[in-house]
Scaffold this motif. Structure first.
Motif, PDB file in Angstrom:
ATOM      1  N   ALA A  16       0.857  -1.128   0.052  1.00  0.00           N
ATOM      2  CA  ALA A  16       0.099   0.076  -0.109  1.00  0.00           C
ATOM      3  C   ALA A  16       1.109   1.225  -0.090  1.00  0.00           C
ATOM      4  N   LEU A  17       0.373   2.172  -0.581  1.00  0.00           N
ATOM      5  CA  LEU A  17       1.347   3.418  -0.664  1.00  0.00           C
ATOM      6  C   LEU A  17       0.496   4.834  -0.324  1.00  0.00           C
ATOM      7  N   VAL A  18       1.143   5.378   0.671  1.00  0.00           N
ATOM      8  CA  VAL A  18       0.535   6.701   1.278  1.00  0.00           C
ATOM      9  C   VAL A  18       1.697   7.950   0.692  1.00  0.00           C
ATOM     10  N   VAL A  19       0.877   8.806   0.189  1.00  0.00           N
ATOM     11  CA  VAL A  19       1.811   9.987  -0.391  1.00  0.00           C
ATOM     12  C   VAL A  19       1.380  11.331  -0.234  1.00  0.00           C
ATOM     13  N   ALA A  20       2.321  12.076   0.504  1.00  0.00           N
ATOM     14  CA  ALA A  20       1.644  13.555   1.064  1.00  0.00           C
ATOM     15  C   ALA A  20       2.386  14.358   0.010  1.00  0.00           C
ATOM     16  N   SER A  21       1.480  15.284  -0.416  1.00  0.00           N
ATOM     17  CA  SER A  21       1.815  16.180  -1.650  1.00  0.00           C
ATOM     18  C   SER A  21       1.059  17.463  -1.523  1.00  0.00           C
ATOM     19  N   HIS A  22       1.532  18.702  -2.132  1.00  0.00           N
ATOM     20  CA  HIS A  22       0.512  19.633  -2.470  1.00  0.00           C
ATOM     21  C   HIS A  22       0.435  19.932  -3.859  1.00  0.00           C
ATOM     22  N   ASP A  23       0.935  18.747  -4.456  1.00  0.00           N
ATOM     23  CA  ASP A  23       1.197  18.751  -5.985  1.00  0.00           C
ATOM     24  C   ASP A  23       0.059  18.308  -6.488  1.00  0.00           C
ATOM     25  N   GLN A  24      -0.756  18.945  -7.569  1.00  0.00           N
ATOM     26  CA  GLN A  24      -2.138  18.632  -7.948  1.00  0.00           C
ATOM     27  C   GLN A  24      -1.630  17.194  -8.887  1.00  0.00           C
ATOM     28  N   GLN A  25      -0.714  17.203  -9.701  1.00  0.00           N
ATOM     29  CA  GLN A  25      -0.257  16.344 -10.663  1.00  0.00           C
ATOM     30  C   GLN A  25      -0.152  14.969  -9.724  1.00  0.00           C
ATOM     31  N   THR A  26       0.513  15.011  -8.741  1.00  0.00           N
ATOM     32  CA  THR A  26       0.636  13.940  -7.871  1.00  0.00           C
ATOM     33  C   THR A  26      -0.726  13.271  -7.309  1.00  0.00           C
ATOM     34  N   LEU A  27      -1.523  14.428  -6.800  1.00  0.00           N
ATOM     35  CA  LEU A  27      -2.760  13.961  -6.139  1.00  0.00           C
ATOM     36  C   LEU A  27      -3.852  12.968  -7.032  1.00  0.00           C
ATOM     37  N   ASP A  28      -3.682  13.659  -8.410  1.00  0.00           N
ATOM     38  CA  ASP A  28      -4.281  13.131  -9.478  1.00  0.00           C
ATOM     39  C   ASP A  28      -4.285  11.527  -9.737  1.00  0.00           C
ATOM     40  N   ARG A  29      -3.059  11.276  -9.391  1.00  0.00           N
ATOM     41  CA  ARG A  29      -2.820   9.829  -9.503  1.00  0.00           C
ATOM     42  C   ARG A  29      -3.110   9.036  -8.374  1.00  0.00           C
ATOM     43  N   MET A  30      -3.614   9.367  -7.491  1.00  0.00           N
ATOM     44  CA  MET A  30      -4.084   8.539  -6.356  1.00  0.00           C
ATOM     45  C   MET A  30      -5.503   8.015  -6.413  1.00  0.00           C
ATOM     46  N   ASP A  31      -5.801   7.078  -5.608  1.00  0.00           N
ATOM     47  CA  ASP A  31      -6.954   6.272  -5.564  1.00  0.00           C
ATOM     48  C   ASP A  31      -8.087   7.314  -4.928  1.00  0.00           C
ATOM     49  N   ARG A  32      -7.546   7.837  -3.883  1.00  0.00           N
ATOM     50  CA  ARG A  32      -8.353   8.987  -3.133  1.00  0.00           C
ATOM     51  C   ARG A  32      -7.381   9.582  -2.430  1.00  0.00           C
ATOM     52  N   VAL A  33      -8.072  10.754  -1.838  1.00  0.00           N
ATOM     53  CA  VAL A  33      -7.212  11.838  -1.198  1.00  0.00           C
ATOM     54  C   VAL A  33      -7.700  12.423   0.110  1.00  0.00           C
ATOM     55  N   VAL A  34      -6.969  12.125   0.813  1.00  0.00           N
ATOM     56  CA  VAL A  34      -7.510  12.615   2.383  1.00  0.00           C
ATOM     57  C   VAL A  34      -6.770  13.951   2.413  1.00  0.00           C
ATOM     58  N   ARG A  35      -7.802  14.955   2.921  1.00  0.00           N
ATOM     59  CA  ARG A  35      -7.539  16.271   2.808  1.00  0.00           C
ATOM     60  C   ARG A  35      -7.293  17.032   4.329  1.00  0.00           C
ATOM     61  N   LEU A  36      -6.278  17.802   4.556  1.00  0.00           N
ATOM     62  CA  LEU A  36      -6.077  18.249   5.876  1.00  0.00           C
ATOM     63  C   LEU A  36      -6.205  19.766   5.691  1.00  0.00           C
ATOM     64  N   GLN A  37      -6.509  20.611   6.743  1.00  0.00           N
ATOM     65  CA  GLN A  37      -6.572  21.740   6.910  1.00  0.00           C
ATOM     66  C   GLN A  37      -6.349  22.208   8.395  1.00  0.00           C
ATOM     67  N   ASP A  38      -5.184  23.027   8.881  1.00  0.00           N
ATOM     68  CA  ASP A  38      -5.007  23.308  10.130  1.00  0.00           C
ATOM     69  C   ASP A  38      -4.946  21.762  11.080  1.00  0.00           C
ATOM     70  N   GLY A  39      -4.666  20.791  10.639  1.00  0.00           N
ATOM     71  CA  GLY A  39      -4.623  19.417  11.137  1.00  0.00           C
ATOM     72  C   GLY A  39      -5.780  18.903  11.462  1.00  0.00           C
ATOM     73  N   GLU A  40      -6.931  19.365  10.495  1.00  0.00           N
ATOM     74  CA  GLU A  40      -8.104  18.527  10.618  1.00  0.00           C
ATOM     75  C   GLU A  40      -8.371  17.868   9.288  1.00  0.00           C
TER      76      GLU A  40
END
Ligand code: ADP
Ligand code: MG
Length: 258
Positions: free
Chosen positions: A228-252
């Motif tokens: 399994a892979l977990v990838v942190a990024s703020h790059d949209q190109q990278t995020l577009d390749r993920m199965d799903r995206v967990v979004r954080l803001q101010d730790g939430e």
């Protein structure tokens, strides 16, 4: 509720509870909070001492299952690295539970945590962190010393992995003799050397140009069957390749998840 078929592509950013019902959780965070408490700067100047608490991750729950490619998104300072460190068992939460391969990380001693990381988790960083004096092959083979593999086995496994990441002809090169993309490939091969169930990458394309970054993402896609892979990024190109995206803001966690 939709029951997803494991052979059907579910597209990006789908609900994690609907995804991959059939595969086992590799890592799970339940209502996890990580706060840092430090002394304020006033104490050094002889002023009244005060403490400051920064909550880097607040009440976050995430489950990552076998064969999943999950993105962690959010602006700088939103808690991505802190969450990755918790998932990688490099750190334990202030409250809540992180379970890696069925084991609660906070129940383990430092030594047991290190062993669990060695056996289950591979980590890739934005800045590669290769040892400059060692060849590509020796860098990849390094974690295998701790696993107790013989020199011959270490060399053979490292060569196979360098071949796999497209660097079969660069084995004896030092990091300074490799491009950024090649160094990141070596770092990925090193992370894979212990055959982890979970590969964690913190901004892995952050240092790379768009094309080189895309080739690293192709490599992640090819690894699906292994971990399994977990990838942190703020790059949209990278995020577009993920199965799903967990979004954080101010730790939430702010994405819509069930
Ligand atoms: P990101 O990776 O999304 O940029 P981080 O997880 O690095 O975010 O940081 C989240 C917040 O936690 C930031 O406000 C940061 O300053 C704080 N933080 C991170 N690590 C520490 C630490 N060791 N001590 C104190 N505060 C920290
Ligand atoms: Mg970060």
């Amino acid at each position: 509720m939709r029951i997803a078929n494991s052979t059907t592509s579910t597209g990006p950013q789908t609900s994690e509870n609907a995804d991959n019902q059939q595969t086992a959780p590799v890592v799970q965070c339940q209502n996890v909070t990580r706060s840092y408490t430090g002394r304020g700067s006033g104490s050094l100047l002889g002023r009244k001492e005060h403490t400051q608490t920064v909550t880097a991750v607040s009440d976050v729950s995430v489950t990552v299952r076998e064969r999943e490619l999950v993105g962690i998104a959010g602006p700088s300072g939103s808690g991505k690295s802190t969450l990755l460190h918790l998932l990688a068992a490099l750190d334990v939460p202030t409250s809540g539970v992180v379970t890696v391969n069925g084991t609660d990380t906070s129940s383990l001693s430092e030594r047991a945590l290190a062993r669990m990381r060695l056996n289950n988790i591979g980590i890739v960083f934005q800045h590669f962190y290769l040892l400059p004096a060692l060849s590509a092959r020796a860098n990849v083979a390094l974690p295998l010393v701790e696993l107790g593999l013989s020199r011959k086995e270490r060399r053979s496994r490292a060569s196979t992995l360098l071949e796999k990441v497209g660097l079969g002809d660069r084995e004896s090169h030092k990091p300074s003799e490799l491009s950024g993309g090649e160094q990141q490939r070596v770092a990925i091969a090193r992370a894979l050397s212990t055959k982890p169930k979970l590969l964690i990458a913190d901004e892995p394309t952050g240092e790379l140009d768009t094309e080189t970054g895309a080739s690293i993402l192709d490599l992640f896609d090819d690894l699906r069957d292994e971990c399994a892979l977990v990838v942190a990024s703020h790059d949209q190109q990278t995020l577009d390749r993920m199965d799903r995206v967990v979004r954080l803001q101010d730790g939430e966690r702010i994405d819509d998840h069930a």
